[in-house]
Write a protein that holds these residues in place. Structure first.
Motif, PDB file in Angstrom:
ATOM      1  N   LEU A 174     -12.311   5.180   7.679  1.00 22.02           N
ATOM      2  CA  LEU A 174     -11.048   5.660   7.651  1.00 22.02           C
ATOM      3  C   LEU A 174     -10.075   5.714   6.282  1.00 22.02           C
ATOM      4  CD1 LEU A 174      -9.189   5.092  11.045  1.00 22.02           C
ATOM      5  CD2 LEU A 174      -9.061   7.091   9.823  1.00 22.02           C
ATOM      6  N   THR A 216     -12.352  -4.615   6.844  1.00 19.33           N
ATOM      7  CA  THR A 216     -12.550  -3.738   7.925  1.00 19.33           C
ATOM      8  C   THR A 216     -13.446  -3.795   9.121  1.00 19.33           C
ATOM      9  OG1 THR A 216     -12.137  -1.454   8.384  1.00 19.33           O
ATOM     10  CG2 THR A 216     -13.923  -1.913   6.982  1.00 19.33           C
ATOM     11  N   TYR A 221     -13.299   1.266  11.906  1.00 20.15           N
ATOM     12  CA  TYR A 221     -12.430   1.970  11.052  1.00 20.15           C
ATOM     13  C   TYR A 221     -12.916   2.014   9.516  1.00 20.15           C
ATOM     14  CZ  TYR A 221      -9.518   0.618  14.833  1.00 20.15           C
ATOM     15  OH  TYR A 221      -8.856   0.351  16.285  1.00 20.15           O
ATOM     16  N   ARG A 246     -12.982  -2.020   2.746  1.00 21.54           N
ATOM     17  CA  ARG A 246     -13.923  -1.191   3.785  1.00 21.54           C
ATOM     18  C   ARG A 246     -15.116  -1.143   3.344  1.00 21.54           C
ATOM     19  NH1 ARG A 246      -9.747   3.867   3.097  1.00 21.54           N
ATOM     20  NH2 ARG A 246      -9.765   2.652   1.000  1.00 21.54           N
ATOM     21  N   GLY A 251       0.966  -1.312   0.034  1.00 20.84           N
ATOM     22  CA  GLY A 251       0.026  -0.035  -0.045  1.00 20.84           C
ATOM     23  C   GLY A 251       0.849   1.224   0.047  1.00 20.84           C
ATOM     24  N   ASP A 287     -14.639   0.261  -2.402  1.00 19.00           N
ATOM     25  CA  ASP A 287     -13.211  -0.305  -2.439  1.00 19.00           C
ATOM     26  C   ASP A 287     -13.199  -1.500  -3.715  1.00 19.00           C
ATOM     27  OD1 ASP A 287     -12.028   1.259  -0.893  1.00 19.00           O
ATOM     28  OD2 ASP A 287     -12.031  -0.067   0.934  1.00 19.00           O
ATOM     29  N   ILE A 291      -5.675  -4.080  10.023  1.00 16.78           N
ATOM     30  CA  ILE A 291      -5.510  -5.264   9.132  1.00 16.78           C
ATOM     31  C   ILE A 291      -4.007  -5.707   9.268  1.00 16.78           C
ATOM     32  CG2 ILE A 291      -5.039  -5.557   6.725  1.00 16.78           C
ATOM     33  CD1 ILE A 291      -8.035  -4.929   7.355  1.00 16.78           C
ATOM     34  N   GLU A 342     -10.658  -3.049  -6.083  1.00 19.40           N
ATOM     35  CA  GLU A 342      -9.822  -4.065  -5.652  1.00 19.40           C
ATOM     36  C   GLU A 342      -9.734  -5.480  -6.559  1.00 19.40           C
ATOM     37  OE1 GLU A 342      -7.357  -3.960  -3.254  1.00 19.40           O
ATOM     38  OE2 GLU A 342      -7.667  -2.187  -2.561  1.00 19.40           O
ATOM     39  N   ARG A 394      -4.838  -7.473   1.258  1.00 22.70           N
ATOM     40  CA  ARG A 394      -5.642  -6.242   1.057  1.00 22.70           C
ATOM     41  C   ARG A 394      -6.700  -5.980   1.758  1.00 22.70           C
ATOM     42  NH1 ARG A 394      -2.989  -2.365  -1.774  1.00 22.70           N
ATOM     43  NH2 ARG A 394      -4.839  -1.411  -2.765  1.00 22.70           N
ATOM     44  N   GLY A 395      -6.993  -4.900   2.318  1.00 25.27           N
ATOM     45  CA  GLY A 395      -8.189  -4.552   2.936  1.00 25.27           C
ATOM     46  C   GLY A 395      -9.272  -3.926   2.375  1.00 25.27           C
ATOM     47  N   GLY A 448      -6.971   1.861  10.648  1.00 20.85           N
ATOM     48  CA  GLY A 448      -7.630   0.860  10.127  1.00 20.85           C
ATOM     49  C   GLY A 448      -6.266   0.041   9.251  1.00 20.85           C
ATOM     50  N   HIS A 449      -5.404   0.706   8.620  1.00 22.03           N
ATOM     51  CA  HIS A 449      -4.217  -0.254   8.186  1.00 22.03           C
ATOM     52  C   HIS A 449      -3.710  -1.124   9.297  1.00 22.03           C
ATOM     53  CE1 HIS A 449      -3.547   3.322   5.452  1.00 22.03           C
ATOM     54  NE2 HIS A 449      -4.232   2.325   4.464  1.00 22.03           N
TER      55      HIS A 449
HETATM   56  P1  ADP Z   1      -3.338   2.053  -1.941  1.00 21.07           P
HETATM   57  O1  ADP Z   1      -2.879   3.365  -2.508  1.00 21.07           O
HETATM   58  O2  ADP Z   1      -2.677   0.902  -2.344  1.00 21.07           O
HETATM   59  O3  ADP Z   1      -4.646   1.983  -1.830  1.00 21.07           O
HETATM   60  P2  ADP Z   1      -3.583   2.546   0.954  1.00 21.07           P
HETATM   61  O4  ADP Z   1      -2.289   2.674   1.700  1.00 21.07           O
HETATM   62  O5  ADP Z   1      -4.475   3.521   0.774  1.00 21.07           O
HETATM   63  O6  ADP Z   1      -2.910   2.153  -0.410  1.00 21.07           O
HETATM   64  O7  ADP Z   1      -4.206   1.228   1.446  1.00 21.07           O
HETATM   65  C1  ADP Z   1      -3.739   0.105   1.516  1.00 21.07           C
HETATM   66  C2  ADP Z   1      -4.644  -0.979   1.524  1.00 21.07           C
HETATM   67  O8  ADP Z   1      -5.391  -0.899   2.788  1.00 21.07           O
HETATM   68  C3  ADP Z   1      -5.970  -1.221   0.608  1.00 21.07           C
HETATM   69  O9  ADP Z   1      -6.276  -2.462   0.395  1.00 21.07           O
HETATM   70  C4  ADP Z   1      -6.787  -0.466   1.183  1.00 21.07           C
HETATM   71  O10 ADP Z   1      -8.168  -0.896   0.866  1.00 21.07           O
HETATM   72  C5  ADP Z   1      -6.747  -0.864   2.646  1.00 21.07           C
HETATM   73  N1  ADP Z   1      -7.232   0.102   3.759  1.00 21.07           N
HETATM   74  C6  ADP Z   1      -7.129   1.428   3.473  1.00 21.07           C
HETATM   75  N2  ADP Z   1      -7.860   2.008   4.778  1.00 21.07           N
HETATM   76  C7  ADP Z   1      -8.285   0.795   5.446  1.00 21.07           C
HETATM   77  C8  ADP Z   1      -9.174   0.901   6.640  1.00 21.07           C
HETATM   78  N3  ADP Z   1      -9.709   1.944   7.242  1.00 21.07           N
HETATM   79  N4  ADP Z   1      -9.608  -0.389   7.070  1.00 21.07           N
HETATM   80  C9  ADP Z   1      -9.370  -1.403   5.949  1.00 21.07           C
HETATM   81  N5  ADP Z   1      -8.536  -1.561   5.211  1.00 21.07           N
HETATM   82  C10 ADP Z   1      -7.891  -0.331   4.869  1.00 21.07           C
END
Ligand code: ADP
Length: 162
Positions: free
Chosen positions: A126, A119, A123, A90, A8, A94, A20, A98, A87-88, A16-17
Motif C-alpha cells: 500500500l 509493515t 499493507y 514496506r 510523512g 523503501d 504504523i 530510508e 518511519r515505516g 498502512g500508515h
Molecule cells: P514520505 O513522503 O515522507 O515518504 P509517506 O506519507 O509516503 O511520506 O510515508 C510516511 C512513512 O510511512 C514512510 O516511512 C513510509 O515508508 C511509510 N509508509 C508508507 N506506506 C506504508 C505502509 N503501507 N506500511 C508501512 N509503512 C508505510
C-alpha cells in the motif's frame, strides 16, 4: 515522557500508515504525527485537509497528536522535545531511500535516532500514490484507506476528472 515523531506526507493517510501509528502508540507515551508541508510536491489534499483527516482517523487513540511542519524533520522533532523519528518500511525498495534519509538525519542531529517499524504483511503493497491511482477507476477503496478517506478520495478524484 517517551515521545516519538512520525513524519510523512500522508497524502492521504492509508491503512498502512494507520497501522504504523497504532503500533507506535503502544511503544511510546506520545506519538506526534508530523504532516509535511512540501513545496516541491503538489498534494491532492491541502495541509489543513491532511491534518484534519489524520486527527479524525486517530481520534480513538488517546496518545496521538497531529501537527503540520515545514522544513527539516530533525528540527521539527527537536521542537517537539523528542529524539525519536518513526518511519515505516514496506520493502527493500523503501530501504535505500530510508537509509539515506536516516543517515543524513544522524549527521544533522546525532542526538536523534530513527526507528523503523516493518509493515504488517497485509499493507506491504500500500502507498498513497497507488491508492490515488486506484481511486480513478474503482469505488471500493475501503480495503486501502479508512472510510472517511475513501469518501473524500471519491469526491476529490471525480472533481478532477470532470
Ligand atoms: P514520505 O513522503 O515522507 O515518504 P509517506 O506519507 O509516503 O511520506 O510515508 C510516511 C512513512 O510511512 C514512510 O516511512 C513510509 O515508508 C511509510 N509508509 C508508507 N506506506 C506504508 C505502509 N503501507 N506500511 C508501512 N509503512 C508505510
Amino acid at each position: 515522557m517517551r515521545r516519538a515523531v512520525y513524519p510523512g506526507s500522508f497524502d492521504p493517510v492509508t491503512n498502512g500508515h494507520l497501522d504504523i501509528i497504532k503500533r507506535a502508540s503502544k511503544q511510546f507515551d506520545e506519538v506526534i504525527v508530523g504532516v509535511l508541508v512540501n513545496s516541491k510536491k503538489t498534494p491532492l489534499f491541502s495541509i489543513e485537509e491532511r491534518v484534519n483527516i489524520l486527527k479524525e482517523v486517530t481520534s480513538d487513540i488517546p496518545n496521538i497528536v497531529v501537527k503540520s511542519f515545514e522544513g527539516l524533520s530533525v528540527n521539527f522533532v527537536r521542537s517537539c522535545e523528542s529524539n525519536t523519528i518513526i518511519r515505516g518500511l514496506r520493502a527493500i525498495s523503501d530501504f535505500e531511500f530510508e537509509l539515506h534519509l536516516a543517515q543524513t538525519n544522524r549527521v544533522l542531529a546525532p542526538d536523534i535516532d530513527t526507528m523503523f517499524l516493518i509493515t504488517s504483511l497485509e499493507y506491504a503493497f500500500l502507498s498513497s500514490s497507488t491508492v490515488k491511482e486506484v481511486a480513478m477507476f474503482e469505488d471500493d477503496l475501503e480495503k486501502f484507506v479508512p472510510s472517511q478517506v475513501a469518501k473524500l478520495l471519491r469526491e476529490r478524484i471525480r472533481k478532477i476528472e470532470k
